[in-house]
Structure formats: C-alpha cells, structure tokens
Design an enzyme around this catalytic site. Structure first.
Site, PDB file in Angstrom:
ATOM      1  N   HIS A 144       4.457   9.646  -1.717  1.00 24.35           N
ATOM      2  CA  HIS A 144       3.751   8.609  -2.487  1.00 24.35           C
ATOM      3  C   HIS A 144       4.237   7.228  -2.070  1.00 24.35           C
ATOM      4  O   HIS A 144       5.389   6.854  -2.319  1.00 24.35           O
ATOM      5  CB  HIS A 144       3.981   8.792  -3.978  1.00 24.35           C
ATOM      6  CG  HIS A 144       3.108   7.924  -4.833  1.00 24.35           C
ATOM      7  ND1 HIS A 144       1.737   8.072  -4.887  1.00 24.35           N
ATOM      8  CD2 HIS A 144       3.396   6.896  -5.666  1.00 24.35           C
ATOM      9  CE1 HIS A 144       1.227   7.182  -5.731  1.00 24.35           C
ATOM     10  NE2 HIS A 144       2.208   6.445  -6.207  1.00 24.35           N
ATOM     11  N   HIS A 162       4.395  10.824 -10.890  1.00 21.23           N
ATOM     12  CA  HIS A 162       5.262  10.315 -11.964  1.00 21.23           C
ATOM     13  C   HIS A 162       5.452  11.341 -13.075  1.00 21.23           C
ATOM     14  O   HIS A 162       6.526  11.901 -13.219  1.00 21.23           O
ATOM     15  CB  HIS A 162       4.770   8.981 -12.538  1.00 21.23           C
ATOM     16  CG  HIS A 162       4.650   7.901 -11.533  1.00 21.23           C
ATOM     17  ND1 HIS A 162       5.699   7.531 -10.711  1.00 21.23           N
ATOM     18  CD2 HIS A 162       3.607   7.092 -11.193  1.00 21.23           C
ATOM     19  CE1 HIS A 162       5.315   6.554  -9.918  1.00 21.23           C
ATOM     20  NE2 HIS A 162       4.052   6.269 -10.170  1.00 21.23           N
ATOM     21  N   ASP A 165       6.968   5.053  -3.435  1.00 23.59           N
ATOM     22  CA  ASP A 165       6.068   4.311  -4.306  1.00 23.59           C
ATOM     23  C   ASP A 165       6.008   2.822  -3.949  1.00 23.59           C
ATOM     24  O   ASP A 165       5.382   2.426  -2.975  1.00 23.59           O
ATOM     25  CB  ASP A 165       6.480   4.528  -5.759  1.00 23.59           C
ATOM     26  CG  ASP A 165       5.399   4.096  -6.748  1.00 23.59           C
ATOM     27  OD1 ASP A 165       4.391   3.516  -6.323  1.00 23.59           O
ATOM     28  OD2 ASP A 165       5.568   4.324  -7.956  1.00 23.59           O
TER      29      ASP A 165
END
Length: 455
Positions: free
Chosen positions: A54, A269, A320
C-alpha cells in the site's frame, strides 16, 4: 543465469545453510539446492523481499510538513487531509513521476521487492481530465520501470466526498470519476501496465465506502473481473460513524454482508474493527493491509493483530504515506502496538516461530497475495524478489536462524545490513545502494525546490 551462494537462506520449509540459488533470464528462481558451480554473488543471508502492499507515492513529498498543530484544538487526520489537498494543487505529471521514482528507489533500498501503488491522482488541477485519461497512471508505470521495482498498479475509483454523496471539492477533484469514465481510465492503465515489464500487474481500488457508493463499488468489482481488489476499510472512528449512519452497518460488517470477500481482496488499515469483525474478516482469506508507521502518524488506532492472526488471517505491510520507508520498522511498530495495548511481550510469536519470523513470513506471504504477484518465497518457479544481507556486523553478530530476523527487526540497525536487492531478477541494489540513486535523487530535489517555493 545469476548464481547466488548464501550461507543462510529462509525457504518455505525453513532455514537452510550453504545454498545455491539460480535466477533465470525471466527473473524467476530456477534452482534452490546444494552449491554446484561458481557464484556471481556470494552473500551471508538471503531472504524473500516482500511486496509493499500500500503506497501513495506522491505523499512522500509531504513528509515532515504536517507536524504542526492546526487552528482546531481537535487537530486530527482530517486536518492532515486538508493540507494534503492543498499540496495536490501543484503537482504536474512530471512531478509525480519524479517523486514516485524516488519512493520506489527508497523501497528497494529498504528491502521491498515490489509495490502495490494505490493510485488516485488521475486528473489535472481543478479536476479536468488529461487528454490521455491514463496520463498519471503511465507516469507511475514509467517511474517503476526506471527504478526497476515490481509494480501492481491499482487505479483508484473515487466518486464522492462522503457517504452522503456530496460532490468532490478542492484537491479531491483530481481524484474523481463516475464509474463509466473510471472503467475507461482503468482499461487504458491496464494497457500501460501490459506494455511495461512482464512481472507488472493491474488491479483495482475502490477507494472506500465513503468515496464510492454501493452501486459504484459493485460496478467496479464486477467489471474488473481479475486482479487484486484493494480498499481502505474501517480506518478512523469518524469513518465508522459515517458509514453506520448512512449504510446502516459498520464498514467491515457492511462489506462482508454485501460482497463475496475472498483472497482477491486487500482491506487497508482495518484499525477500527470489533473482535467479531476481526475474526470474520480473517476467515475470508482477504489480506489485511497494515501500515503501522502511517497509522501511528495519523492516530488511526491499533489493528487487532493478535486476534486476526490467531484466527489464521493473512496480513501484509505497506508504507502508505511514505513519510518513513522502512520495512523492518513497519514490522516492529505492529508488534510494539500489540505489546503496548495488552501490556505483553512477544505478542505475535508462536511456539514454533519467533516474533521476527512471524512478521517477516507474514509480510512476504501477505504482500505477494495482495499484489497478485508470484513471489514472497525462495522456491523454484517463483519470481526472484530477494534481499541479501551482511551478518558480520554489530547488529547481527553472525547470528543464525530466527534470531537473525529478531535482531534485524528489533535491534535498530536492520536496514543498514541490506546489501543487495533483486526484483524479478533485476539486481537493483548493490552494496546497499540503488543503481540509479544519484540521478533519481537529483531529479527529485529539483522538483522539491520548485514545489516548496510555491507551497
């Protein structure tokens, strides 16, 4: 044919000593076994290089710019988003490519072998589409090819500003598409991926239950019938409350009730799940995509890792927001969060595997599944996503087996031990340094000089 001789290798069947690993011309592992010929590379320790599952590459350019308190004493993730949207108003396609190349280089130097880019910056400032709908996707593909990293491109469908279907505004307009235009963009992005390296993968990413309505989500999932599906889920308390108010169920509960979630899915998440939701999601085979450094930075909360792994769930790791690209730090941060919450030690370890072994195995297996990539293991036929490390130093002290992994992750100097990294057989890091580092950094610095002048 590249031939690696390693003193220690972590294979799917466990640790092996004095091993020869051969990489063929297609970037796959052709042999794992006893030493039989002279090596092209002699290494101490050989591990699978996990996929970073991610990433929002462009956010790397914001690192360090969001640590001041805002005017609202309740300053939170939502004020961070406002600053991010302001930043978005400046980025050109050339900027995005330069930033992404730096991010991908840093990932490789940190031990990642590939990346799943959750790519939602599609349009020009103000939301006007480029003449080439996939202009920004093509920039990501180009940056990945230049850096030599394996890519899973995840074009993001983003339609609304919230569950109430309010229109996008400000920087959000650069993300937005209706389902029809998004599917055209996705097809063009898939064509760009097909023109790239053979190991590149196309997937899809409906952004979240806030940004995509139920009809849009179903349309995108049904019309992109292959490849990974990634989506943000249950990240913030405010998000859970909004979804509950508009859809009548909590995010994880709603998704599991309305979609056949399986191993194609990676839910990012998941820091706001009940115990029942945690177990239910684990049983689907979906990957929970964890980004512990970013989740800590944004104050998201703590993923229920002990329960999820206890229910035999699969997790992987991503960087992220890319404020700090450090594979071993991501793993350590997850483990320490469990210890702090439960006042425990070795929270994720099992009777047969140390904490470090559990974490690295999870990163390799979960990352490969989430990326739709045939990697994550040192085994004949798999893509050669590998990292080699020195162990004759003050951090590893020539330790063996699982103790090496625990020292890498919890000793504080793990990244400095990385010597070589291969991505699908491409030898992109040697002696700890990316082969195009100087040029990539110079281009990034030029980009940042202009952006920070205007910011």
């Amino acid at each position: 044919m590249q031939v690696i001789h390693a003193n220690q290798v972590l294979t799917p069947s466990g640790w092996q000593s004095c091993v020869e690993v051969k990489i063929d011309a297609n970037g796959r592992i052709a042999h794992v076994g006893p030493v039989s010929q002279s090596p092209t590379h002699q290494v101490a320790l050989l591990l699978p290089a996990p996929q970073n599952l991610h990433s929002h590459a462009f956010q790397r350019a914001m690192a360090g710019l969001t640590e001041a308190k805002g005017p609202d004493p309740r300053d939170s993730f939502w004020s961070w988003r406002r600053l991010m949207y302001k930043f978005l108003d400046q980025l050109t396609p050339e900027d995005v490519e330069a930033i992404a190349a730096l991010v991908f280089m840093e990932m490789l130097e940190a031990g990642y072998g590939a990346v799943a880019e959750f790519h939602y910056l599609h349009h020009d400032v103000g939301g006007e589409p480029y003449e080439n709908l996939a202009e920004m996707s093509e920039r990501i593909v180009a940056a990945a090819a230049h850096a030599g990293i394996g890519l899973t491109l995840l074009p993001v469908h983003y339609q609304f500003g919230g569950c109430d279907r309010r229109a996008l505004n400000g920087g959000q307009r650069r993300f937005g598409n209706d389902p029809d235009r998004f599917l055209r963009l996705h097809a063009d992005a898939a064509a760009a991926v097909a023109r790239g390296p053979a190991d590149a993968v196309i997937g899809v990413a409906p952004h979240s239950l806030r940004a995509v309505d139920p009809l849009g989500l179903r349309t995108v999932v049904e019309q992109t019938a292959s490849g990974p599906i990634h989506m943000h889920l249950a990240e913030q308390v405010a998000e859970v409350d909004e979804v509950l108010a508009h859809l009548g169920a909590r995010p994880t509960e709603w998704l599991l009730d309305n979609h056949a979630v399986d191993g194609r899915w990676c839910l990012i998440h998941c820091t706001q799940m009940t115990d029942d939701e945690t177990v239910a999601l684990a049983r689907t085979g979906a990957v929970a995509g964890l980004c512990p450094i970013t989740e800590s930075s944004l104050g998201d909360g703590i993923f229920n890792g002990t329960t999820y792994l206890g229910a035999k769930g699969t997790v992987g790791f991503g960087s992220d927001s890319n404020i700090h690209i450090a594979l071993f730090e991501e793993l350590k941060t997850l483990e320490y969060s469990q210890r702090l919450r439960d006042r425990s030690r070795a929270a994720l370890a099992t009777q047969n595997r140390s904490t470090g072994r559990v974490l690295l195995d999870a990163a390799a297996t979960g990352g490969a599944r989430a990326g739709g990539r045939d990697s994550g293991r040192i085994e004949v036929g798999a893509l050669a996503d590998l990292m080699a490390l020195d162990d004759d130093n003050e951090w590893l002290c020539n330790r063996r087996g699982d103790a090496v992994l625990d020292s890498l992750i919890f000793g504080g100097g793990g990244q400095s031990c990385i010597r070589d990294v291969w991505s699908a057989g491409r030898h992109v890091v040697a002696r700890g340094r990316h082969f195009r580092r100087d040029a990539i950094v110079d281009r990034y610095k030029q980009t940042m000089t202009r952006l920070e002048t205007d910011f």
